[in-house]
Design a protein around this motif. Structure first.
Motif, PDB file in Angstrom:
ATOM      1  N   GLN A   1       0.976  -1.159  -0.046  1.00 47.09           N
ATOM      2  CA  GLN A   1      -0.089  -0.120  -0.007  1.00 47.09           C
ATOM      3  C   GLN A   1       0.904   1.109   0.053  1.00 47.09           C
ATOM      4  O   GLN A   1       1.947   1.303   0.336  1.00 47.09           O
ATOM      5  CB  GLN A   1      -0.862  -0.017   1.121  1.00 47.09           C
ATOM      6  N   TRP A   2       0.257   2.411  -0.590  1.00 47.66           N
ATOM      7  CA  TRP A   2       0.972   3.532  -0.465  1.00 47.66           C
ATOM      8  C   TRP A   2       0.567   4.434   0.514  1.00 47.66           C
ATOM      9  O   TRP A   2      -0.313   4.734   1.005  1.00 47.66           O
ATOM     10  CB  TRP A   2       0.699   4.511  -1.759  1.00 47.66           C
ATOM     11  N   ILE A   3       1.712   4.882   1.278  1.00 46.65           N
ATOM     12  CA  ILE A   3       1.320   5.719   2.709  1.00 46.65           C
ATOM     13  C   ILE A   3       2.342   6.979   2.596  1.00 46.65           C
ATOM     14  O   ILE A   3       3.218   7.165   2.091  1.00 46.65           O
ATOM     15  CB  ILE A   3       2.170   4.938   3.824  1.00 46.65           C
TER      16      ILE A   3
ATOM     17  N   GLU B   1       5.837   2.927  -0.901  1.00 43.59           N
ATOM     18  CA  GLU B   1       5.002   1.638  -1.122  1.00 43.59           C
ATOM     19  C   GLU B   1       5.493   0.676  -0.029  1.00 43.59           C
ATOM     20  O   GLU B   1       6.715   0.614  -0.135  1.00 43.59           O
ATOM     21  CB  GLU B   1       4.981   1.134  -2.412  1.00 43.59           C
TER      22      GLU B   1
END
Length: 104
Positions: A3-5, A102
């Motif tokens: 996931q993109w944070i 990511e």
């Protein structure tokens, strides 16, 4: 699933510098290269488990603050002893004024 944070704002890091970013029990290092790009690696040295955020950025190298080993933060490649294990790197993207990495 990766996931993109959001890690930081683009202006949180001066060129040729880095910041520490902690997420979900992991530590990352976010770099701002001299050519304006952003990169991310694991936040601790592979040699002695020392936080790289206290290290020195020179061009595209991060120097560990404990034993002066160096890594190319673009690729994670170990460049100078005593480090011999590469750093893990992470994909980075910018959206507007924000830097995202990511993470697994």
């Amino acid at each position: 699933m990766p996931q993109w944070i959001r890690a930081c704002a683009t202006d949180d890091i001066d060129e040729e510098d880095l910041i520490r970013f902690d997420h979900a029990g992991a530590t990352y290092a976010i770099y701002h290269s001299p050519d304006g790009q952003f990169f991310a690696t694991a936040g601790k040295c592979t040699h002695e488990d020392v936080h790289l955020c206290d290290g020195l950025v020179m061009g595209h190298l991060i120097e560990c603050p404990k034993h002066n080993g160096q890594f190319d933060y673009r690729t994670g490649e170990a460049k100078r002893a005593p480090v011999c294990v590469n750093l893990k790197t992470y994909p980075v993207k910018t959206e507007g004024d924000d830097v995202f990495i990511e993470v697994p």
